[in-house]
Design a protein around this motif. Structure first.
Motif, PDB file in Angstrom:
ATOM      1  N   LEU A 107      51.575  47.339  33.448  1.00  0.00           N
ATOM      2  CA  LEU A 107      50.827  47.588  34.677  1.00  0.00           C
ATOM      3  C   LEU A 107      49.479  46.853  34.721  1.00  0.00           C
ATOM      4  O   LEU A 107      49.162  46.231  35.739  1.00  0.00           O
ATOM      5  CB  LEU A 107      50.648  49.096  34.917  1.00  0.00           C
ATOM      6  N   PRO A 108      48.672  46.850  33.636  1.00  0.00           N
ATOM      7  CA  PRO A 108      47.405  46.110  33.709  1.00  0.00           C
ATOM      8  C   PRO A 108      47.599  44.610  33.977  1.00  0.00           C
ATOM      9  O   PRO A 108      46.815  43.999  34.698  1.00  0.00           O
ATOM     10  CB  PRO A 108      46.765  46.337  32.336  1.00  0.00           C
ATOM     11  N   ASN A 109      48.657  44.032  33.423  1.00  0.00           N
ATOM     12  CA  ASN A 109      48.947  42.616  33.667  1.00  0.00           C
ATOM     13  C   ASN A 109      49.391  42.397  35.111  1.00  0.00           C
ATOM     14  O   ASN A 109      49.000  41.414  35.751  1.00  0.00           O
ATOM     15  CB  ASN A 109      50.013  42.099  32.703  1.00  0.00           C
ATOM     16  N   LEU A 110      50.207  43.315  35.621  1.00  0.00           N
ATOM     17  CA  LEU A 110      50.665  43.208  37.004  1.00  0.00           C
ATOM     18  C   LEU A 110      49.504  43.353  37.979  1.00  0.00           C
ATOM     19  O   LEU A 110      49.436  42.646  38.990  1.00  0.00           O
ATOM     20  CB  LEU A 110      51.753  44.242  37.309  1.00  0.00           C
ATOM     21  N   VAL A 111      48.583  44.255  37.676  1.00  0.00           N
ATOM     22  CA  VAL A 111      47.429  44.462  38.550  1.00  0.00           C
ATOM     23  C   VAL A 111      46.641  43.156  38.710  1.00  0.00           C
ATOM     24  O   VAL A 111      46.166  42.834  39.805  1.00  0.00           O
ATOM     25  CB  VAL A 111      46.540  45.623  38.037  1.00  0.00           C
ATOM     26  N   LYS A 112      46.529  42.379  37.640  1.00  0.00           N
ATOM     27  CA  LYS A 112      45.851  41.075  37.723  1.00  0.00           C
ATOM     28  C   LYS A 112      46.609  40.128  38.652  1.00  0.00           C
ATOM     29  O   LYS A 112      46.010  39.432  39.478  1.00  0.00           O
ATOM     30  CB  LYS A 112      45.712  40.442  36.339  1.00  0.00           C
ATOM     31  N   VAL A 113      47.922  40.093  38.515  1.00  0.00           N
ATOM     32  CA  VAL A 113      48.763  39.239  39.364  1.00  0.00           C
ATOM     33  C   VAL A 113      48.596  39.661  40.830  1.00  0.00           C
ATOM     34  O   VAL A 113      48.391  38.821  41.716  1.00  0.00           O
ATOM     35  CB  VAL A 113      50.254  39.330  38.943  1.00  0.00           C
ATOM     36  N   LEU A 114      48.668  40.964  41.071  1.00  0.00           N
ATOM     37  CA  LEU A 114      48.557  41.472  42.447  1.00  0.00           C
ATOM     38  C   LEU A 114      47.167  41.216  43.020  1.00  0.00           C
ATOM     39  O   LEU A 114      47.028  40.916  44.210  1.00  0.00           O
ATOM     40  CB  LEU A 114      48.894  42.964  42.489  1.00  0.00           C
ATOM     41  N   GLY A 115      46.148  41.327  42.180  1.00  0.00           N
ATOM     42  CA  GLY A 115      44.787  41.041  42.637  1.00  0.00           C
ATOM     43  C   GLY A 115      44.652  39.615  43.127  1.00  0.00           C
ATOM     44  O   GLY A 115      44.028  39.348  44.159  1.00  0.00           O
TER      45      GLY A 115
END
Length: 177
Positions: free
Chosen positions: A98-106
């Motif tokens: 999730l923390p890695n995905l949040v960066k992608v989504l940001g």
């Protein structure tokens, strides 16, 4: 020729000019083709990983015109196909932390390609939706993906492509449980 076809053709041309034959990278004076990998080549995990690395290397070059990484492309396609999917659901289905995905989504949100809003279903969750620009970018990326996927599977016959994809899906389903 349409703009999308031109982009795809240019990407294909660049790849063909720069692609090296698989397994010929020099390593300490020897090429990979001179090493005995026969035991590893009988290991599904090794063969799938080597295939994935090769596909990812080609992916970055092929998708340069739209600027998507594999994670960004997969996220955009999944959001397109699953309206109001939450960040947690997306992370779980794509198997991205999730923390890695949040960066992608940001990054995608900053580029104006998606929006994140509190879920009406569960106030703790954040739902994802494509913007108009995001839908257009996803459409272009999906067209590139169709051509890219055909290229990746080009060594296989039409029947083998169907069988290969079915086997991959079956193996993935067995991993999920």
């Amino acid at each position: 020729m349409s703009k999308d076809e031109t982009v795809a053709n240019n990407a294909t041309s660049r790849r063909e000019k720069t692609r090296k034959p698989a397994g010929t990278k020099a390593t300490s004076g020897r090429t990979e083709t001179s090493l005995d990998l026969s035991a590893l080549q009988q290991t599904p995990g090794f063969m799938i990983r080597i295939l994935q690395i090769g596909i990812f290397e080609s992916f970055f070059e092929y998708f340069a015109p739209v600027g998507f990484s594999p994670a960004e492309h997969s996220s955009m396609i999944t959001i397109r196909d699953n309206p109001s999917i939450t960040q947690s659901e997306l992370a779980a289905v794509l198997r991205i932390q999730l923390p890695n995905l949040v960066k992608v989504l940001g990054k995608l949100e900053t580029e104006g390609l998606l929006t994140r809003t509190r879920s009406e279903r569960d106030k703790r969750s954040v739902e994802l939706k494509l913007t108009t620009a995001g839908a257009a970018a996803t459409k272009q990326s999906a067209k590139l993906a169709a051509t890219f996927n055909d290229e990746c599977l080009a060594p296989l016959s039409a029947r083998e492509k169907i069988q290969f994809m079915a086997m991959l899906q079956r193996l993935n389903m067995a991993q999920i449980g």
